[in-house]
Design an enzyme around this catalytic site. Sequence first.
Site, PDB file in Angstrom:
ATOM      1  CG  HIS A 199      41.837  14.664  33.083  1.00 52.93           C
ATOM      2  ND1 HIS A 199      42.184  13.494  33.678  1.00 52.93           N
ATOM      3  CD2 HIS A 199      41.871  14.303  31.589  1.00 52.93           C
ATOM      4  CE1 HIS A 199      42.323  12.513  32.804  1.00 52.93           C
ATOM      5  NE2 HIS A 199      42.015  13.071  31.586  1.00 52.93           N
ATOM      6  CG  HIS A 234      46.492  11.780  29.042  1.00 51.28           C
ATOM      7  ND1 HIS A 234      46.396  12.161  30.375  1.00 51.28           N
ATOM      8  CD2 HIS A 234      45.170  11.635  28.774  1.00 51.28           C
ATOM      9  CE1 HIS A 234      45.029  12.164  30.779  1.00 51.28           C
ATOM     10  NE2 HIS A 234      44.337  11.886  29.756  1.00 51.28           N
ATOM     11  CG  HIS A 241      36.362  11.789  26.544  1.00 55.45           C
ATOM     12  ND1 HIS A 241      36.292  11.281  27.875  1.00 55.45           N
ATOM     13  CD2 HIS A 241      37.707  12.351  26.559  1.00 55.45           C
ATOM     14  CE1 HIS A 241      37.390  11.175  28.428  1.00 55.45           C
ATOM     15  NE2 HIS A 241      38.323  11.783  27.476  1.00 55.45           N
ATOM     16  CD  GLU A 275      40.486  10.230  30.576  1.00 53.36           C
ATOM     17  OE1 GLU A 275      41.488  10.203  30.194  1.00 53.36           O
ATOM     18  OE2 GLU A 275      39.592  11.003  30.862  1.00 53.36           O
TER      19      GLU A 275
HETATM   20  C1  DHB Z   1      40.004  15.507  25.827  1.00 47.80           C
HETATM   21  C2  DHB Z   1      39.705  15.112  27.077  1.00 47.80           C
HETATM   22  C3  DHB Z   1      40.299  14.502  28.002  1.00 47.80           C
HETATM   23  O1  DHB Z   1      40.242  13.547  28.970  1.00 47.80           O
HETATM   24  C4  DHB Z   1      41.860  14.092  27.392  1.00 47.80           C
HETATM   25  O2  DHB Z   1      42.708  13.474  28.264  1.00 47.80           O
HETATM   26  C5  DHB Z   1      42.285  14.711  26.098  1.00 47.80           C
HETATM   27  C6  DHB Z   1      41.240  15.514  25.347  1.00 47.80           C
HETATM   28  C7  DHB Z   1      38.928  16.396  25.154  1.00 47.80           C
HETATM   29  O3  DHB Z   1      37.733  16.312  25.184  1.00 47.80           O
HETATM   30  O4  DHB Z   1      39.591  17.180  24.077  1.00 47.80           O
HETATM   31 FE    FE Z   2      42.105  12.097  29.536  1.00 46.98          FE
END
Ligand code: DHB
Ligand code: FE
Length: 281
Positions: free
Chosen positions: A12, A59, A193, A240
Site C-alpha cells: 500500500h 499510519h 521494508h 505489515e
Molecule cells: C512506504 C511503504 C509503506 O508501506 C508505507 O506505509 C509508507 C511508505 C515506502 O516504501 O515508501
Molecule cells: Fe505501510
Amino acid sequence: MAKIIGGITTSHIPAIGNAMADKKENDPYWKRFFDGYEPVKAWLEEEKPDIAIIVYNDHGLNFFLNTVPTFALGCADEYHNDDEGWGIPTTASFKGDAQFSWHLAESLINQNFDLTTCQEMKVDHGCVVPMSLMWRHLPEWPCKLIPLAVNTVQHPLPSARRCYDLGKALRKAIESYPEDTKVVIFGTGGLSHQLQGERAGIIDVEFDMECMDYIVNDPDKMTAFSNTEIMEKAGTEGIEVIMWMVMRGALSPNVNVLHKHYHAPISNTGAGVLLLTDGKD
Ligand code: DHB
Ligand code: FE
C-alpha cells in the site's frame, strides 16, 4: 448467506498513490508494477464483490500514538479519506455497511476477538491505495468498504498467528451473515521494508518470496515466525505482512493461486500481489 469470493494481497506504498494521481502508470519505473494488477482488476470486474474488507494499518491518521487499538473495525455507513502527510490527493468517500460491520463485530467478539468498534474512522493510504489500485478507472467505487485496522505501528503488535486466527474467525463471521453478499478480503502492506534507522532501505527479496510461498502453501510456517524474526528479515515496517495472514486465515486451508506478482523496489519496499480463492480441501 454472505460468502468470501476471494482474497487479495497488495502493498500500500504511498508513492503508488502519487503515481496514480500523476498518471505515471506507463512510466518505465512503474509499468511492470502496475501491469501486475491487471489480472486482479479483470477478476474483480468479473466477480463484482458487494463488499471489500480491507485489512490495513493506520499510519497516524485516525489513531495517533496516544491511542492505538490492536484490532479496530469500521462500523459506519461512510468513510472519509485524508492525507496524513504523503501528499496523495484525497479520494471520494467510501460507502460502508454498518449493519454488516456490527454483525462481524458481534460474531468476532463472541469468538473472543475483542476488537474496537469505530462508528467514525478516517482511512489513510494503507486502505485507500489498495482501493485505488483496483478501481480508480471507474467513475465511483463499485462496492462497499469495511476497514479493519491492525496495529503494526506501536509495539506490542499482534503476532502472525493471532492475525491468522482472526482471519479464521472472520470467515465464520462472514458466513453467518444471512443476506447474500459477495465479500472480497484484502491483506495490505509489506512486503519487506524499513523506513528509518540503520537498516532503512533494505529489501530482502528472498524472504519476500519465502513469505509469499508460505502464505499460499503453508501458512502455519508463517505463523511460526515471531514478530522479531519477521522484523529482522523484512525490516520494522515489513511486519505489515502479518495483515496478509488475516486474509489467508479467511480462506480455505488449500487455495488456488489465480495470480501472483512481485516487483522491487517500489519506493523502499518489495511490492507483492496475490489473488487467491478457496481450493479443494
Ligand atoms: C512506504 C511503504 C509503506 O508501506 C508505507 O506505509 C509508507 C511508505 C515506502 O516504501 O515508501
Ligand atoms: Fe505501510
